[in-house]
Each structure stands twice: as C-alpha cells, then as structure tokens.
Design an enzyme around this catalytic site. Structure first.
Site, PDB file in Angstrom:
ATOM      1  N   CYS A  81      -1.085  -3.480   6.753  1.00 40.89           N
ATOM      2  CA  CYS A  81      -1.134  -2.096   7.244  1.00 40.89           C
ATOM      3  C   CYS A  81      -0.231  -1.978   8.468  1.00 40.89           C
ATOM      4  CB  CYS A  81      -2.557  -1.702   7.639  1.00 40.89           C
ATOM      5  SG  CYS A  81      -3.766  -1.759   6.308  1.00 40.89           S
ATOM      6  N   CYS A 160     -11.167  -7.539   5.744  1.00 42.67           N
ATOM      7  CA  CYS A 160     -10.114  -6.567   5.452  1.00 42.67           C
ATOM      8  C   CYS A 160     -10.760  -5.204   5.312  1.00 42.67           C
ATOM      9  CB  CYS A 160      -9.367  -6.943   4.171  1.00 42.67           C
ATOM     10  SG  CYS A 160      -8.064  -5.764   3.734  1.00 42.67           S
ATOM     11  N   GLN A 275      -4.060   3.140 -10.306  1.00 42.27           N
ATOM     12  CA  GLN A 275      -3.936   3.513  -8.902  1.00 42.27           C
ATOM     13  C   GLN A 275      -4.909   2.688  -8.064  1.00 42.27           C
ATOM     14  OE1 GLN A 275      -1.664   5.281  -7.646  1.00 42.27           O
ATOM     15  NE2 GLN A 275      -0.894   6.616  -9.270  1.00 42.27           N
ATOM     16  N   ASN A 309      -3.806   8.112 -17.661  1.00 48.11           N
ATOM     17  CA  ASN A 309      -4.465   8.694 -16.494  1.00 48.11           C
ATOM     18  C   ASN A 309      -4.389  10.216 -16.465  1.00 48.11           C
ATOM     19  OD1 ASN A 309      -5.802   8.235 -13.872  1.00 48.11           O
ATOM     20  ND2 ASN A 309      -3.907   8.976 -12.962  1.00 48.11           N
ATOM     21  N   CYS A 401       5.959   8.717  -6.087  1.00 50.25           N
ATOM     22  CA  CYS A 401       5.556   7.712  -5.096  1.00 50.25           C
ATOM     23  C   CYS A 401       6.699   7.365  -4.148  1.00 50.25           C
ATOM     24  CB  CYS A 401       5.012   6.454  -5.775  1.00 50.25           C
ATOM     25  SG  CYS A 401       6.130   5.684  -6.954  1.00 50.25           S
TER      26      CYS A 401
END
Length: 444
Positions: A81, A160, A275, A309, A401
């Site tokens: 991150c 995490c 996803q 999806n 994306c």
C-alpha cells in the site's frame, strides 16, 4: 542513495502512483510520502535520472490537511500500500482528478456528467492476493508477506489490514508452520482466494511434501478450520494447471462470490481472474446495469467477459448476453456459471482475442444493441478502432482499470460518433494509486 536537508521542496501535485510532484535542480521530482501543498524539508534520493528524480520525503514542515496516520504498522516498509498516509476520502478525490486529467489531456474531452464515486471500507477488502515466502535465518525464520517498497526483499509482516481478518490472523502461524517443513526453502509463494463460503490457501511448491510435511500441513488446516471460515489447502507443484486441492481434498463448500442484487452465485477456480474487492464489485455491477439498462428483446455484447461478471446480470435483467473472452478456460467457466444460475438459454459465450482485429466477429457484435467493455490495463483500442460510424452499438458502458487507456479509447470513440455522457471512479483498491473507473458513451 543520498539525502538532503538543505533544499526546501514545495509539492504541487500527485502523479498516478500517488507520489508528490515537485522540481529539483531543474528536473521533475517524484517523492513518495509527500502530498500537495506540503513543504518537504528532508528527503532521500532513490534514483537520479537525466530527466527526473525519484525519492522519498523524510521530513515535512507543513503537513497537508488530508494527511492521516497510516493504520498499518508495516506502512513505509511493505510495498503493498502506498497511500495509507492519505485520508480515504481524499484518495477517492485524487483518483477522480486522475481520471478527469487523463480524459482531458489524452482524450481531449470531458464527460458531460461526473458520476458519484463508488467507495467503501479501506480495510479487510482484498479477497485475492499473492504472498511471497522466504526462509531468512538471520531474521529468525520464515517470512510470509508482500515485498518491501522498491525492494526484492520480503517485508517482516505480522498482519495485513487490507486482507480479510481471518487471513491476516494466519500470517504468523503460517510462518511458524512453514519453518517446520523440510521444503521451507522450496515454497516461494502462497496464493489466497477468499470466497463467500470458502477460503483457499494455495502453496506453490518446488519439491514434493514429505510424509512428515503432509502431516504438519494437515494439522495446521485442522487447527484453523472453522464453521465460519472453512479453509482448504491446494498445492501447485508445476505450472498453473497443476494446482489441485490437497487437504481436505473434498469440501461441501464451493469457492464462489455473490451478486445478491441479481440472485447470482459465481463459482471460480483459485487461479481464475475475479475482482479482489467483492464489496465494490457488487456496487460496480449494480451501477453498470443501471447505466446499461438491459431490456427484454435486446442483445448486449459483454467484451472481455471473464467468467460472466457482467454477462449474467445482463441476462438476469432479461436481455440476451453475448460474452467474448480471450481465454478458452474462462469462456468455459462463464458457460458453467450461466448454467449453474439457470441462464444458459439467455447467454452465449465465445473465445476471441480482442487485441487482434483479424479474430473479430465484428459484424455479429456490431449488430448488438449495446456493449459493455471491461478490458485489462491495455484497454480496447483495436476493438473500438474497428467500429464504423454507422454501426451499432448505440450505447457503450466502458469499465476501465487504467485512465490513460480509457482516455485514448475515448478519443477513438468520439471520432466514431460517440459522446462521453458520464464517467466516474470506483475505489476498488483503497490505499493504492490504482484507479478503476466507469464511463458511458452514446451515439449522437
């Protein structure tokens, strides 16, 4: 690597990776841990190239109002991150600006309407992950986690915050268990796939487990097995197609995710793309259907359909869905999912490489009333470039994306007679600079 405290740097903006942008010695300088409006009083230079500098801010004199305390104790070391020092709501605003800047500067157009951002919790959202494993004797044993920032080394992680809590709680016990295996130096990777009813932990192994190893991992799974979080261990001794369940070999639960608004359950294999954030995925699919408005009697193409999806919600709303995907394995999974949900008669799936125009069945797809496009980061340039001005579809919902490729394709669609009606971001990956977005194009 050098450091400096003699130069004061004012941060003027953020780049697409969430780094502060300024200038140093006449060159563009990108500094992690720096936010717009801040004054950096000390920094480290990590790369000094001819055209740019990459570094890290180590001291801030005037902190931004959106700076916050990172919730993870491993922030700054772990490379998983990069934006935890930014308030989650400010992260969303930053991503919206990234999208709008890309559309304006690359696509040379602006949406008529900016859609409200889709966002959720910044913790316990990542249901898919690949963690590295390394036996490091000088650090006391085995490390399990993500790589350190800008480093090949594995972070010394003990939790995490972005993984589901029951997975985070397994990191330390996993380290201890793997340290007892005879193949601890031959187990480089663990893949996680968390579904609605089952968690799969897949070990990439380069040697077979001994009988003692097998007993150790079975005991581990038994110890952490629960009714609330059923756990299954898979082993991958070779390529991806060698992945098989090991223990328990058979489970009453299946690996799947849910789309409850459409009464859909979507089974998947641990290696198949889904996803990573199921909560945002549910809202994303709902918004896509609201923008697409599938109707009985319509035929709608779902480009880059994956395992269905969007195709299955389109069919559930009454339209005929044509799903197109480059992977034969995913096409087969989409067919199975359609049958599993009672929608086989309303769905048709086919394999085609949508990056190669010679494989296009464009005449069939151009006859569809509407399209939904959900490409990988490379975008859908070949596909949208092949469209003619007088063809269907009349409406395209484009899920992206990568803002840069969306903007590039948006410019192509504008040249084909489409108008960019609306666009907005979806914070699929909180605390990262990754920008997911959705846009609507309509023929004039």
């Amino acid at each position: 690597m050098t450091s400096s405290a003699a130069t004061l740097l004012t941060i003027n903006g953020l780049d697409e990776n969430g780094r502060g942008v300024t200038r140093l010695d006449g060159k563009v300088c990108f500094l992690s841990n720096a936010l717009p409006g801040e004054t950096v009083t000390a920094f480290r230079i990590l790369k000094n190239k001819k055209q740019y500098v990459i570094g890290e801010a180590t001291a801030i004199r005037r902190a931004s109002a959106v700076r916050t305390d990172p919730p993870c104790p491993h922030f700054g070391v772990c490379g998983g991150c990069s934006l935890q020092h930014i308030d989650v709501r400010a992260q969303v605003a930053m991503k919206q600006r990234t999208l709008e800047d890309a559309l304006q500067h690359i696509g040379k157009l602006n949406p008529q309407t900016v859609l409200p951002a889709i966002y959720g919790s910044g913790s316990a959202y990542r249901f898919r992950a690949r963690m590295s494993v390394k036996h490091v004797a000088k650090k006391g044993g085995v490390l399990v986690g993500f790589h350190e920032k800008a480093s090949p080394f594995i972070a010394d992680m003990r939790q995490c915050i972005i993984m589901p809590r029951h997975v985070s709680a397994l990191i330390v016990p996993l380290r201890e268990m793997i340290a007892r295996l005879s193949i601890r130096d031959r187990l480089p990777q663990i893949e996680w796939a968390v579904g609605a009813h089952l968690t799969v932990m897949a070990f990439r192994i380069m040697d077979a487990l001994s009988e003692d190893d097998q007993a150790i991992v079975r005991a581990f799974v038994d110890e952490y097995q629960s009714d609330e979080y059923p756990l299954q261990l898979w082993l991958q001794p070779g390529k991806a197609d060698s992945l098989q369940p090991f223990y328990p070999e058979h489970m009453p639960q299946r690996l799947s995710y849910l789309l409850p608004e459409f009464d859909l359950e979507m089974p998947f294999h641990p290696t198949e793309f889904t996803q990573v954030n199921p909560y945002i995925n549910q809202v994303m699919v709902s918004r896509a259907m609201a923008l697409l408005q599938p109707q009985a009697g319509e035929t709608i193409a779902d480009m880059f359909c994956g395992l269905g999806n969007f195709s299955l919600p389109i069919a559930r709303r009454g339209a005929q869905a044509i799903g197109v995907e480059g992977s034969e394995a995913l096409v087969q999974r989409a067919r199975e999912n359609a049958a599993f949900n009672g929608l086989a008669e309303q769905c048709c799936f086919q394999a085609a490489d949508l990056f190669r125009r010679e494989e296009f069945d464009l005449q069939r797809w151009a006859a569809c009333d509407k399209w939904l496009i959900d490409p990988p980061r490379d975008g859908a340039f070949e596909l949208v470039s092949a469209l003619e001005n007088n063809q269907n579809p009349k409406l395209i919902v484009y899920v992206s994306c990568k803002p840069a490729t969306l903007a590039r394709d948006a410019e192509v669609l504008q040249s084909k007679g489409f108008v960019l009606r609306s666009a907005g971001v979806m914070n699929m990956f909180p605390h990262t600079a990754h920008v997911e977005s959705i846009a609507v194009f309509e023929r004039k």
